[in-house]
Write an enzyme that holds these catalytic residues in place. Structure first.
Site, PDB file in Angstrom:
ATOM      1  CG  ASP A  69      50.731  41.171  12.670  1.00  0.00           C
ATOM      2  OD1 ASP A  69      51.675  40.362  12.760  1.00  0.00           O
ATOM      3  OD2 ASP A  69      49.530  40.827  12.616  1.00  0.00           O
ATOM      4  CG  ASN A  71      53.072  36.696  12.808  1.00  0.00           C
ATOM      5  OD1 ASN A  71      52.433  37.704  13.132  1.00  0.00           O
ATOM      6  ND2 ASN A  71      53.518  35.831  13.683  1.00  0.00           N
ATOM      7  CG  ASP A  73      50.495  37.490  15.668  1.00  0.00           C
ATOM      8  OD1 ASP A  73      50.560  38.674  15.276  1.00  0.00           O
ATOM      9  OD2 ASP A  73      51.353  36.975  16.414  1.00  0.00           O
ATOM     10  CG  ASP A 133      55.698  40.596  13.749  1.00  0.00           C
ATOM     11  OD1 ASP A 133      56.248  41.323  12.904  1.00  0.00           O
ATOM     12  OD2 ASP A 133      54.702  39.874  13.490  1.00  0.00           O
ATOM     13  CG  ASP A 184      60.711  49.243  33.348  1.00  0.00           C
ATOM     14  OD1 ASP A 184      60.048  50.160  32.847  1.00  0.00           O
ATOM     15  OD2 ASP A 184      60.220  48.407  34.141  1.00  0.00           O
ATOM     16  CD  GLU A 186      59.775  54.275  33.811  1.00  0.00           C
ATOM     17  OE1 GLU A 186      58.594  54.518  33.568  1.00  0.00           O
ATOM     18  OE2 GLU A 186      60.152  53.175  34.263  1.00  0.00           O
TER      19      GLU A 186
HETATM   20  O1  TEU Z   1      56.864  52.214  34.294  1.00  0.00           O
HETATM   21  C1  TEU Z   1      57.180  52.413  35.653  1.00  0.00           C
HETATM   22  C2  TEU Z   1      56.420  53.404  36.373  1.00  0.00           C
HETATM   23  O2  TEU Z   1      56.830  53.772  37.453  1.00  0.00           O
HETATM   24  C3  TEU Z   1      55.194  53.932  35.733  1.00  0.00           C
HETATM   25  O3  TEU Z   1      54.179  53.008  35.880  1.00  0.00           O
HETATM   26  C4  TEU Z   1      54.818  55.236  36.320  1.00  0.00           C
HETATM   27  O4  TEU Z   1      54.523  55.125  37.670  1.00  0.00           O
HETATM   28  C5  TEU Z   1      53.627  55.791  35.620  1.00  0.00           C
HETATM   29  O5  TEU Z   1      53.756  55.622  34.247  1.00  0.00           O
HETATM   30  C6  TEU Z   1      53.471  57.267  35.930  1.00  0.00           C
HETATM   31  O6  TEU Z   1      52.436  57.789  35.157  1.00  0.00           O
HETATM   32  C7  TEU Z   1      57.601  51.238  33.642  1.00  0.00           C
HETATM   33  C8  TEU Z   1      57.124  51.043  32.229  1.00  0.00           C
HETATM   34  O7  TEU Z   1      57.302  52.217  31.489  1.00  0.00           O
HETATM   35  C9  TEU Z   1      55.707  50.577  32.267  1.00  0.00           C
HETATM   36  O8  TEU Z   1      55.172  50.427  30.988  1.00  0.00           O
HETATM   37  C10 TEU Z   1      55.672  49.246  33.002  1.00  0.00           C
HETATM   38  O9  TEU Z   1      54.345  48.831  33.132  1.00  0.00           O
HETATM   39  C11 TEU Z   1      56.302  49.360  34.385  1.00  0.00           C
HETATM   40  O10 TEU Z   1      57.563  50.006  34.329  1.00  0.00           O
HETATM   41  C12 TEU Z   1      56.546  48.003  34.984  1.00  0.00           C
HETATM   42  O11 TEU Z   1      57.619  47.369  34.353  1.00  0.00           O
END
Ligand code: TEU
Length: 522
Positions: free
Chosen positions: A23, A25, A27, A31, A209, A266
């Site tokens: 961090d 700043n 808060d 960041d 994601d 992911e």
């Molecule tokens: O995670 C997606 C997701 O499918 C996970 O929540 C998964 O089901 C779980 O981790 C299994 O243990 C992604 C991101 O990594 C997570 O941090 C977000 O909260 C989520 O997407 C929503 O955007």
């Protein structure tokens, strides 16, 4: 090392959870200028690239995974100027920057969603999301039985412009994260704009994601069987619909305009054939495989997880990826039993991971041997805690800020004692400052093994062979370079195979490899 291979094919990525790194700043929240000021740490560690969790404009209902403007940096993290400073400073040190992008959903504060709410039922503006009438005589029941990954129903009913309860909208995660309808062409067009926007600003790639999300089955049929919070399996209609692959081909065709850039998805898909579809030559470059992050410290389980990951990537001749933990799944020190033993095993597993062919992901704090933290109820922030009706504590335990220096919280993380999650007093022994002064520290260990992996040609080659090993131990050799990795998950010391010892996660005992440790030989 073969220079014709892309930079990411054997890279060590370092995952920065920006709220928790440093961090600048005062808060209490990390960041981007905080990260820039700490790049020395990453350079010393010897990583090739950063994966930055979301830093774009967000109300932070899910700490940035609820994106209100995908083409600007949130002021909490220092805004666009801080991002530009980070990219320049990282590149100066030869560290690449990859960032999270979140195509499956937007924030409910996104102008599109606000417009959809204002427009009312039947309006075109609602087609960018999944608005549906409810079931039941008065539409008082959700349109289907889907659950949110964070607990509770995946649908929330809106109050229509006329002031009455009306339609429902779909959100696989928090209610502040409405799912986008990728059947609408402007969703892709806008995502393309986002990808190009960041690539033009020097970003080296993206972590995508919920890459197995986005596409939904026509008619949104009910799910069979129940789903656990933060889990799903392959027959879950919420994820992995085949038309997602067309979206990935579109993404790849954009990213291919930047030949050095990488995408890592992911992909929470268990079946290898279905998982590998995401790694076809015109889809993602890399896909996370989470098997190593889900198992105990057990020789048979480790063997199977490795074999499985290699088999899955081999289907499309793709590059394997390895990860022991991240901001969702919890830290491995705790998973392996915690305390001294958990740490020993975590170090051993780091050597297993770093001995394997492919790309490796280290989660910030892993290089310090941090465990999960047992946090009191009143500080929990993960939406999972509320949405699960206080039955799942969620992921805050592995998101506690990094201890940098000094003897008491906030350990140099921030000028404010009021950090966004409290830091445990007993992390005084784990600070970066302490570990830099101790040649036996976990940091010094990581620094050494990352350097050895990078510099020694023994770590060349894309395949491994399993060698005969004592019970509860594993031995594999890199087929190209010949590096040998031995891990002892049993209770007794084991003899090492012949060769020059180039690294060990713990001191040998009478020349033997102690329990809960690993060694590399050349
Ligand atoms: O995670 C997606 C997701 O499918 C996970 O929540 C998964 O089901 C779980 O981790 C299994 O243990 C992604 C991101 O990594 C997570 O941090 C977000 O909260 C989520 O997407 C929503 O955007």
């Amino acid at each position: 090392m073969n220079s014709s291979k892309p930079w990411w094919s054997s890279a060590v990525f370092y995952q920065v959870y920006p709220r928790s790194f440093a961090d600048s700043n005062g808060d209490g929240v990390g960041d981007l200028d905080g990260l820039t000021a700490r790049l020395d740490h990453l350079e010393r560690l010897g990583v090739d690239a950063i994966w930055l969790n979301p830093v774009t404009v967000s109300p932070m209902a899910d700490h940035g995974y609820d994106v209100a403007d995908p083409r600007d940096i949130d002021p909490l993290f220092g805004g666009m100027a801080a991002f530009e400073r980070l990219v320049a400073a990282a590149h100066e040190r030869g560290i690449k920057i990859t960032m999270d992008v979140v195509p499956n959903h937007s924030s409910s504060a996104h102008p599109w969603f606000q417009a959809a709410l204002a427009a009312g039922p039947g309006a075109e503006a609602r087609d960018r999301y999944f608005f549906r009438d409810g079931r039941g005589a008065h539409g008082e029941l959700p349109p289907n039985n889907w659950k949110s990954v964070f607990g509770g129903p995946a649908w929330t009913r809106v109050v229509e412009p006329d002031g009455n309860p009306g339609q429902w909208y779909l959100h696989l995660f928090d209610a502040e994260q409405p799912d986008l309808n990728w059947e609408q062409p402007d969703i892709f067009d806008d995502f393309e704009k986002t990808l190009r926007f960041w690539l033009e600003r020097g970003v080296d790639g993206f972590r995508i994601d919920v890459a197995h999300g986005m596409a939904k089955p026509p008619g949104l049929p009910d799910a069979r069987g129940d789903s656990r919070v933060l889990h799903h399996n392959d027959d879950d209609p919420r994820f992995n619909h085949p038309s997602v692959h067309e979206i990935h081909r579109g993404i790849r065709s954009v990213v291919d305009d930047y030949p050095e850039a990488v995408t890592v998805g992911e992909v929470w898909v268990t079946d290898n054939m279905r998982w590998a579809e995401y790694l076809r030559p015109d889809e993602l470059h890399l896909g996370f495989n989470f098997r190593l992050a889900q198992i105990d410290f057990d020789a048979a389980e480790i063997h199977d997880a490795i074999e499985n990951s290699l088999a899955a990537t081999a289907i499309e001749n793709a590059t394997p990826t390895w990860t022991l933990s991240n901001h969702d799944v919890g830290r491995e020190v705790t998973r392996y039993g915690g305390g001294e033993i958990g740490l020993r095993r975590a170090r051993a597993m780091a050597m297993v991971m770093l001995a394997l062919p492919g790309a490796v992901f280290v989660y910030n704090g892993e290089e310090l041997g941090l465990p999960d933290v047992e946090l009191p109820d009143e500080v929990l922030q993960d939406p999972t805690w509320e949405r699960s009706g206080h039955t799942e504590r969620g992921r805050d335990k592995c998101r506690v800020p990094i201890p940098w220096s000094g003897n008491a919280p906030p350990f140099g993380f921030s000028a404010s004692p009021d950090t966004w999650l409290p830091m445990p007093q007993d992390w005084a022994a784990l600070t970066v400052e302490r570990q830099l002064a101790d040649p036996q520290s976990t940091f010094a260990f990581f620094q050494h093994v990352i350097k050895v992996r990078k510099e020694r040609t023994e770590f060349d080659g894309e395949e491994i062979d399993w060698l005969d090993a004592p019970r509860h131990a594993l031995i594999f050799r890199r087929r190209g370079g010949g590096a040998v990795c031995v891990v002892n998950a049993g209770r007794r010391p084991i003899p090492l195979p012949p060769g020059e010892l180039i690294a060990a996660s713990a001191p040998l005992v009478d020349g033997k490899l102690a329990p809960d440790s690993a060694a590399w030989l050349a």
